[in-house]
Design a protein around this motif. Sequence first.
Motif, short mmCIF file in Angstrom:
data_model
loop_
_atom_site.label_atom_id
_atom_site.label_comp_id
_atom_site.label_asym_id
_atom_site.label_seq_id
_atom_site.Cartn_x
_atom_site.Cartn_y
_atom_site.Cartn_z
N PRO A 263 0.83 -1.21 0.00
CA PRO A 263 0.00 0.00 0.00
C PRO A 263 0.87 1.26 0.00
CG PRO A 263 -0.76 -1.59 1.64
CD PRO A 263 0.57 -2.07 1.17
N ILE A 264 0.38 2.26 -0.71
CA ILE A 264 1.04 3.57 -0.75
C ILE A 264 0.02 4.59 -0.30
CG2 ILE A 264 2.23 5.25 -2.20
CD1 ILE A 264 2.92 2.98 -4.11
N ARG A 265 0.21 5.13 0.86
CA ARG A 265 -0.78 5.98 1.51
C ARG A 265 -2.11 5.22 1.59
NH1 ARG A 265 1.79 9.44 -2.04
NH2 ARG A 265 -0.01 9.54 -3.41
N GLU A 266 -3.24 5.92 1.47
CA GLU A 266 -4.52 5.27 1.73
C GLU A 266 -5.17 4.71 0.47
OE1 GLU A 266 -7.14 7.81 3.80
OE2 GLU A 266 -5.94 7.91 5.63
N GLN A 267 -4.94 5.32 -0.68
CA GLN A 267 -5.69 4.95 -1.87
C GLN A 267 -4.82 4.49 -3.03
OE1 GLN A 267 -7.92 8.66 -2.38
NE2 GLN A 267 -9.76 7.62 -1.64
N SER A 268 -3.57 4.18 -2.77
CA SER A 268 -2.67 3.75 -3.83
C SER A 268 -1.94 2.49 -3.39
CB SER A 268 -1.65 4.85 -4.17
OG SER A 268 -2.29 6.04 -4.55
N LYS A 269 -1.38 1.78 -4.39
CA LYS A 269 -0.62 0.57 -4.06
C LYS A 269 0.29 0.19 -5.22
CE LYS A 269 -4.09 -2.79 -5.61
NZ LYS A 269 -4.91 -3.98 -5.23
N MET A 270 1.31 -0.59 -4.87
CA MET A 270 2.18 -1.19 -5.85
C MET A 270 2.10 -2.70 -5.67
SD MET A 270 5.28 -2.90 -6.30
CE MET A 270 6.32 -2.53 -4.90
N ASN A 347 2.93 -3.62 -10.95
CA ASN A 347 1.65 -3.00 -11.26
C ASN A 347 1.45 -1.84 -10.29
OD1 ASN A 347 -1.10 -2.38 -11.69
ND2 ASN A 347 -1.53 -4.49 -12.29
N PHE A 348 1.36 -0.62 -10.81
CA PHE A 348 1.17 0.57 -9.97
C PHE A 348 -0.24 1.10 -10.17
CE2 PHE A 348 5.66 0.33 -10.95
CZ PHE A 348 6.26 0.57 -9.71
N ASP A 349 -0.94 1.32 -9.07
CA ASP A 349 -2.28 1.90 -9.08
C ASP A 349 -2.25 3.10 -8.15
OD1 ASP A 349 -4.95 2.49 -9.10
OD2 ASP A 349 -5.63 0.44 -8.78
N ILE A 350 -2.10 4.29 -8.73
CA ILE A 350 -1.81 5.49 -7.96
C ILE A 350 -2.96 6.49 -8.07
CG2 ILE A 350 -0.17 7.36 -7.57
CD1 ILE A 350 1.00 4.58 -7.15
N THR A 351 -3.46 6.94 -6.93
CA THR A 351 -4.47 8.00 -6.89
C THR A 351 -3.74 9.34 -6.76
OG1 THR A 351 -6.11 6.55 -5.88
CG2 THR A 351 -6.45 8.92 -5.64
N LEU A 352 -3.76 10.12 -7.83
CA LEU A 352 -3.07 11.41 -7.81
C LEU A 352 -3.90 12.50 -7.17
CD1 LEU A 352 -1.59 11.26 -11.44
CD2 LEU A 352 -0.45 10.69 -9.28
N THR A 353 -5.20 12.53 -7.49
CA THR A 353 -6.14 13.45 -6.86
C THR A 353 -7.47 12.70 -6.70
OG1 THR A 353 -7.11 14.35 -8.90
CG2 THR A 353 -5.05 15.36 -8.14
N ASP A 354 -8.46 13.38 -6.15
CA ASP A 354 -9.76 12.75 -6.01
C ASP A 354 -10.37 12.40 -7.37
OD1 ASP A 354 -9.58 12.98 -3.30
OD2 ASP A 354 -10.81 14.79 -3.17
N ARG A 355 -9.92 13.09 -8.41
CA ARG A 355 -10.49 12.88 -9.75
C ARG A 355 -9.56 12.12 -10.70
NH1 ARG A 355 -14.89 16.13 -11.02
NH2 ARG A 355 -15.44 17.69 -9.45
N LYS A 357 -6.54 9.27 -11.59
CA LYS A 357 -5.79 8.06 -11.23
C LYS A 357 -4.82 7.70 -12.35
CE LYS A 357 -8.88 5.74 -7.97
NZ LYS A 357 -9.54 4.44 -7.63
N TRP A 358 -3.70 7.12 -11.93
CA TRP A 358 -2.68 6.69 -12.88
C TRP A 358 -2.40 5.22 -12.64
CZ3 TRP A 358 3.05 6.60 -11.65
CH2 TRP A 358 3.80 6.19 -12.76
N ARG A 359 -2.46 4.44 -13.71
CA ARG A 359 -2.18 3.01 -13.62
C ARG A 359 -1.08 2.65 -14.61
NH1 ARG A 359 -7.94 3.18 -13.29
NH2 ARG A 359 -8.72 2.31 -11.33
N THR A 422 0.25 1.88 -19.64
CA THR A 422 0.05 3.01 -18.74
C THR A 422 -1.18 3.79 -19.17
OG1 THR A 422 1.11 4.93 -17.69
CG2 THR A 422 1.55 4.59 -20.03
N SER A 423 -1.95 4.28 -18.19
CA SER A 423 -3.18 5.01 -18.50
C SER A 423 -3.50 6.01 -17.41
CB SER A 423 -4.35 4.03 -18.68
OG SER A 423 -4.63 3.37 -17.46
N LEU A 424 -4.27 7.01 -17.78
CA LEU A 424 -4.79 8.01 -16.85
C LEU A 424 -6.32 7.97 -16.90
CD1 LEU A 424 -2.44 11.04 -17.57
CD2 LEU A 424 -2.50 9.68 -15.46
N ASP A 425 -6.96 7.99 -15.74
CA ASP A 425 -8.41 8.00 -15.64
C ASP A 425 -8.83 9.27 -14.90
OD1 ASP A 425 -8.49 5.44 -16.77
OD2 ASP A 425 -8.17 4.53 -14.82
N TYR A 426 -9.75 10.03 -15.52
CA TYR A 426 -10.15 11.32 -14.95
C TYR A 426 -11.67 11.39 -14.87
CZ TYR A 426 -10.43 16.37 -14.20
OH TYR A 426 -10.68 17.60 -13.67
#
Length: 829
Positions: A263-270, A347-355, A357-359, A422-426
């Motif tokens: 886990p990376i902080r509360e909403q992200s993980k590797m 596999n990286f699933d990173i929440t950059l902001t509330d809106r 995400k970067w995978r 790699t992708s960005l979701d907004y």
Amino acid sequence: MLLSFVVGPAMIMATASAAQVHSRPHHGRTAKSHATTPPSAATHPAAPVRSQAPPRKRSVKGGSESMEVTATRRTVSQNSETTIGIRELTQQVSGQNVLKAVGQLPGVSYSSTDPLGVDTWGASVYMRGFFMDQLAMSLDGVPLNDQTYDNPNGLNINNAWMSEDITRVSVSQGGGALDQSSNTNLGGSMQFFTSDPRTRAGATVSQGFGSYAMKRTYVRLDSGEFNSTGTRFYVAYGRSYEKKFDSSTPGFMQSVNAKLVQPIREQSKMTAFFSWNDAEVYGYSDRTLGQYKLNGWRTEWLAPNYPLAFKYAEGNYPANWNNLQSGSYTQIYDGGQSTTDYLGGLNFDITLTDRLKWRTILYAHRDMSFGTYNAPGICSPGTSAAGTCPADGSGNYNYVSGQVPLSEEVWPTQQMREGFVTSLDYKLHRHDISAGIWYQHNVYSLSNQYYNEPQLGQGEPVPTVGPYDIYGKAFATAWTYAYHTNSFQFHVQDRWRILDTLTATYGFKSILQQTAGGNTYYNSNSDYSAQTNQGPYGSITVGEGFLPAVNLDWHFLPRHELYFDFAENYRPFIGGAHGSASPWGVQNQQLFNEFKKNTAPERTFTYVLGYRYTSHFLTAGIDGYHVDDHNRLLSLSSGSIGSGASGATTLNTHRATMWGMDAVATIVPFHGLSFTNSVSYNHFVYDSNAQLCWGDTVDPDGNPIAAGCGSLKGKKLTGYPSVMYKMNLTYSWRHASTWLDVNYYSKRPFTQMNDLYVPSYWLANLGASYVFGDVGPLKGVKATFMVYNLFNAKYIAMMGENGFAAIGDYQSTERGSPREYFGTIKASY
């Protein structure tokens, strides 16, 4: 607990399949064509079904922890996707290929010669008319691509991850997921998702037993969270062993899977993952239809009876074999495969902001495989008496005393893939926008070699799983092919919730692929290969900048859903050996240059319209689909797998169309009982006047068929049934469950000209399980018993493994397993 095997209509449409050959090169003459991370936003998003019963949460006691599991009542079908959950996956035999569960869906045809599906040479999947080298496949977002045996650009799911640690499968039977990375998708997708490490330390062990000395051992160790950041991992080991049902030679597979979540902080993980798989399989015999008539259903390769194989290779085989298309290859000593695969990545699933995400996924896959056949007629110079066998082993069928009249034919292949996704979701108001890219570099090589076999009484024959150089290095090489491929894909899509009851998903993808390579060596002696000259070598770059996809999902009334799906798909050319359905599979450089100039890659246009009704008592739906298929390539096999007359021709069929429908209904009359029935119809025909030509051959009765030509127009797709019926009945009461599934497959065309068909068949499986709970220190003890092929049906499972002939009989079928029994005990600690 309520279980159900199949539900919700199979929901999309398919297109015609391109290269239909699932074959490894036989004697140089018939070439091969052959996290629980949330699912990514797909072309067909699963919009919430407002009338669907809400998920039930239950506490599961067992192992070294109590887990809160969110489970739907049954397999979920929403919009044009179906998700197969863990309950349906547990209705499989332990260690069975997970594609068996997918095969229960309407429109999907799965077959395997052995019940576990360990022998990938004898297993196949079609989905709405598309073969498994024409579907998009992924594991936790990692592209698996082509699922055929010894393929040039992919990895079979059974070799990628153990079925015990796959928790769900998302299946889209139309255009497939727009953002799914694939260079093989023409008509649908399958996304497999693995389990995450548990939060508390523990272990799981299961042991299975079955008919024909089958044993399946599975062990998993979970670390639990072992530091303040929540780091956890698991390591699992699986081992499968089964003898063939008509011979004592075995199939063996062992695997190691490992997964770490940080886990990376509360909403992200590797997530880091690794898989190792080793398979050593003695395969089943390839048969003509005439062999079933002449020798019955128990005809098999001769191993371990080497003296009899030696005698047959001397030419002392039954005279009536000469009436069969297979000739002296009707029964040979053995054949099989040895494969080793490594798969790993991050596999990286990173929440950059509330809106936002970067995978990102980084991955690498390496495969080293050896396919083998014993080759009568190619003598062994290193072990024959002096002067009885030429130094290169040629001089077919000219047996003299002192000669070793057979050898071991081996196809070494290597594949190395590296890539990233790699992708960005907004999220913006009522829009979910995503964009991403995929890049992959692939190096692939394939050759055909011959090794010495021993004199009688002077040593054991060469094992089909190796080592192969027991009696010296390879004495001849028929040919070698090598390729480098760079694949690039870009996608952008928007999921727009127009109304609370209406969602539109639309976007496009772009594909660019460059493949360079070809025939780097060939043997001019035609005893080894149908090649009479150097095969083609060159580079082809193809691409398409705009491949649109549109999906509408409308819940126009409570419990009622209407959906529409459209997608355009494109499959770049794949490098292949002589005789494959590929530009490099043609006979010479001139034909390659003409092919490159005049032929475009296969392209499909898929349309689906469907309706679904969902309630607690009944889930039912129906959908219809249509596909326009352009530039489908065929590899037409001819001759015998062991004769110099064998060869193949690559043909562009130009145009084909497909219409079909799937209907399914699941009734739940009361808690604990579910009853599912589905029926599928598919009508595929070629539309062009493409001409097929064939040489002299025979029908299954041995009657000669003269060489000739004919039009492909109006002919049906080989290998795929027009009608399928599937039923599942499941009952659960307290800790006990039992289920019965029954499948019907109509007759399947065996030749391109449709002059021969493989008969229809019914296949039934019965299972039961009981959860004993805690027994001493063990938790969640569970016993499962299953009967495969309950009514002991005789049927042909795999067909087309060596390709499909234009007309007449061909040595390209394998029979399905007779009735077998399996039992498994599973417990946690």
